[in-house]
Structure formats: C-alpha cells, structure tokens
Motif scaffolding. Structure first.
Motif, short mmCIF file in Angstrom:
data_model
loop_
_atom_site.label_atom_id
_atom_site.label_comp_id
_atom_site.label_asym_id
_atom_site.label_seq_id
_atom_site.Cartn_x
_atom_site.Cartn_y
_atom_site.Cartn_z
N PRO A 1 0.83 -1.21 0.00
CA PRO A 1 0.00 0.00 0.00
C PRO A 1 0.87 1.26 0.00
N GLN B 1 -11.47 -2.46 5.84
CA GLN B 1 -10.12 -2.37 6.40
C GLN B 1 -9.09 -2.17 5.30
N LEU C 1 -9.37 1.27 4.22
CA LEU C 1 -8.78 2.12 5.27
C LEU C 1 -7.26 2.22 5.13
N LEU C 2 -6.62 1.08 4.91
CA LEU C 2 -5.15 1.08 4.83
C LEU C 2 -4.67 1.83 3.59
N TYR D 1 -5.24 5.51 4.33
CA TYR D 1 -4.25 5.98 5.29
C TYR D 1 -2.93 6.28 4.59
N GLU D 2 -2.48 5.34 3.76
CA GLU D 2 -1.21 5.55 3.07
C GLU D 2 -1.32 6.71 2.09
N ARG E 1 3.47 5.69 12.21
CA ARG E 1 4.73 5.25 11.60
C ARG E 1 5.91 5.55 12.51
N LEU F 1 -5.72 -1.66 14.09
CA LEU F 1 -5.30 -2.15 12.77
C LEU F 1 -4.15 -1.30 12.22
N LEU F 2 -4.30 0.02 12.31
CA LEU F 2 -3.28 0.91 11.74
C LEU F 2 -1.95 0.80 12.50
N TYR G 1 -0.49 -2.57 11.53
CA TYR G 1 0.04 -2.48 10.16
C TYR G 1 1.41 -1.83 10.15
#
Lengths: 255, 255
Positions: free
Chosen positions: A96, A151, A154-155, A158-159, B97, B154-155, B158
C-alpha cells in the motif's frame, strides 16, 4: 476535505451494503471522496449502506454506479488492483505504501488514478486484474490474512493521506507523453482483437480466453502514452493492410 | 506468527465485546498476540468478543485482565498512548509510523513496549496519557476523524508489521516472465520493421528515422518478458498474414 484528483475507490461487485457504508467511512476518514460502484449485488441505493455510513453519507451520495469495471475506470490513467493473494500475472506487486507513493506521483503529474477492490468473498476476477497496471497486496500475517473490505480501503486511504503533503512535484510532461486512459487502451485492444479475429489468430478456440488475457495483461503492464497508442494503431494498420501502400493505397484508412 | 517481544496492545476500559473481538482480529492480522484488558466494562470472558474474533480467538484466550492501567503496563519500558485529538500535555506526539519505528528500535534493544487504547466513546483519561511516554495520533481528516477502536489497532499493527519485514516482497516470477534480453527485443524490432517496410509504413521517407526511433523507444520503455515477445510475434504474424488462417493457411510460418 476531498483532495482534488485524489484516487478513486472502485468497489467491484460489492455484496453487503454494510461493507459499502463502512468503506465510505474509511474513505472519508482519509479525505477520499470518489467512490465508484461496479454492479453492487443488492442494487443501489442501498439502505444498509446508508445506515452504516452515518456521517459519511455524502460519499455514498456522490458515488457513481457502473455496469462493469471498464466503464468505471475508463477515465483513469493508472489503476491498482488490491488482492489478498499473489496471482500468476506478470505485474508489479506493490505494498500500500509503494502504491500510494506511485499514485501521488502520478496525480502530481496530472494523471487520474484509482484502486480496485473485489467482492468480499471471492476477490477480483483475473480479468479485472489483467486490466490493472499494478497489484497491491497488504503484507498481512499469512496465518491470518482476513482483512475485510473496509479495512483494506482504510489502509490504502491511510497511506494515501500520508503522501498528500509529501508528494514530490513533477513538471508537466511533453505533448503526446500523456499517459493513455484505460478507455483508450481498451479501444485499441478491441480494434486489435477484431483484426486478429478476422485473421484466425485465436486458434484453437479453447485457448482463446487465455490468449485474450495475455494480450490484455500485456497492455496493462505497459506504461502506454497517447503517442504510443497512435504508433501501435499505425503498426497494426500497416501490417493488416491487404495491399501495401507502396503499391497504390495512399491514405490510411482512418479509425 | 507472534513476533517475540512484539508490542502489547492494552485496551483500557473497553466497552463493547464486539470491539474487543475486532481488535483481536486486527492484532492477529499483523502478528500481534499480547492483548491486555484493563477493567473491561462487561466483564471477562465476553461471548460477544469471542463471536466477533472468530479465527482470532487464540488472542482472546491469551489475553490478560488487569484492574487498572499501571497494573497492565508495569513490565513495559515504553508506552505510547493513542489519542484522537492532541491533548494539552507536553509529550512527543508521534504518527503511527514514527511510533512503530520507535517501538521497533526499543524492542531491538531488548525493551518491552506497548500501545494504550482508550474506551470507545471517551478515549483515554489524562491520567493514563500522563503515564505514557509518547502520544500517537492517526492523521485523519479533521472533518471526519471517527476511527473506531479496531481500526486504530489495525493501523498501529500495520505499521508495526512493516517495521518487521521491511524488505520489499516480490512474487516468484511465473514461467515466461524472464525479462527479455536486449538482443531478443532487437530481433523482434528488426522483424517488425522488415514487415512494416514491405507494407509501406515508413512513409514519407523523410520521417523514417523519427518513426523508427519512436518504435524502438516504445520497446525500450516497456518491461517486456520472453512471453510478451512470443505474443507480439504471434500478433505480428497474424496481422501480416496474406490469407487468414481460417481460409486455409494452417501452420505459422516460423521464425
């Protein structure tokens, strides 16, 4: 806060309205507003989607509905297909993060990009993946890789969000270097297939589907520009001409 | 696949069992296994959590229960508190991050680390935040910052996972995916040019050099594989066939 030119989120044949609503929330969490739905199983509008989206209803209101994936992605220059498992296709496989960086670079250069998400259970068809320019796979625990649709959105969101302020700017590219849209590539593919068909290329018939997939996958992986397509049309017509131009046929036959 | 020494996920006064179950799934998606529950509102064990966790039940089975936050985090060297909004506290505010990178550095140095997540509605008490070593805030859309508990887990999971396998993953290449050599591409180019020549493609002659350059540039930019070249040869021959195969010409003419 929808970023201008932010990536489109294309949900291909989504099943549950709840998941469409949850995806809309995930999109809005990170400022994505361009939702495109390909043949949602339960029709549209979908009350379950609205109920789940709650504060993100505006994303659903602005969503567009399309009969198939090419119709949904025709205006996009670059499309990344999200898959849970690696597929047997020669195509860049991005995280991602890498995909968001690539999307940001392309958007900065004036392109339109999108992410494809498959149906909840089955994931994307190979056809849809073949048309995409890249594959995105979330590096989940292989023993428990069960991300749901929202999800996954979402990822990606987010990225994407993290790249917004960091994206390197690029100069506009020279004329003719504009990346072809999916619709333009599709049109060339169709023209080529028609001529190949007439010439008996797809033989034996049992291998027809595989051969078509190989061709489509070939275009999907290539960073084709507008000018490239013009060249390829020219090559196709020249090869396919019954009588060589030198022997008398002057003008090209047009499109 | 629980990484040894992976961060603990500390859910402080979680309310709905469903959210605990969803958090367990999110943890296992990214290989986190150390769940710690501080005074879960509905007691423990919680059937709703079990139902929601489904395949991730092993995370719930291993979860530990604590009366308060200090009891849950006593063995940790570094604790990061997740908050939706910045608080009036003098403390480093990290992105997920940055926090994952910090956690990875500390774990590599032999420390134990954890992430605190507050109750669904109210978030963490200032007390809990004050005890933490850092604050983590997900950079969401300020107009729609509604991440739920499991999404937040989740974030973080990840980002943690990405620090573990920082090596970019590539798929094993399927058969025929060997990149073509320059010589192979050149041979195809020459074969194509020969046929185009015979068909009067390079017309007018004054544009011949430019057209050749465009073609060569096209192949040069494309990441062509061995299999791609086979396909392109097939296309070229089919288009160039004087008589369609269907009308009688069986075998291909060979190279």
């Amino acid at each position: 806060m929808h970023e201008t030119g932010a990536p489109a989120v294309v949900l291909v044949r989504p099943q549950l309205g709840e998941n469409i609503g949850a995806a809309a929330r995930a999109m809005l969490n990170f400022g994505l507003g361009d939702m495109r739905l390909v043949a949602p199983r339960d029709g549209w509008p979908n009350p379950a989607a609205v109920a789940m989206a709650s504060g993100a209803g505006r994303v659903l209101d602005a969503a567009t509905i399309h009969p198939d994936t090419p119709a949904a992605t025709g205006d996009l220059n670059w499309v990344a297909a999200t898959t849970a498992r690696p597929r047997e296709l020669v195509k860049p496989v991005l995280t991602p993060r890498e995909a968001a960086a690539e999307a940001a670079r392309r958007i900065a250069a004036g392109e339109r990009v999108g992410f494809l998400f498959g149906p909840e259970r089955s994931g994307l068809h190979n056809d849809d993946i073949a048309r995409a320019n890249a594959i995105v796979t979330v590096p989940v625990n292989p023993e428990f890789p069960s991300l749901n649709l929202a999800q996954c959105v979402l990822l990606i969101g987010y990225e994407w969000r993290l790249t917004v302020d960091a994206a390197p700017r690029r100069l506009p590219e020279p004329a003719g270097a504009r990346p072809a849209t999916q619709a333009e590539v599709e049109r060339f593919h169709a023209a080529l297939v028609e001529r190949l068909e007439a010439r008996g290329f797809f033989f034996p018939q049992t291998r027809r589907a595989a051969m078509l997939g190989t061709l489509r996958n070939l275009w999907g992986r290539m960073p084709l520009t507008e000018a490239d397509l013009r060249t390829l049309y020219g090559v196709m017509r020249a090869l396919n001409r019954e009588t060589p131009r030198a022997r008398g046929q002057g003008a090209d036959e047009g499109e």
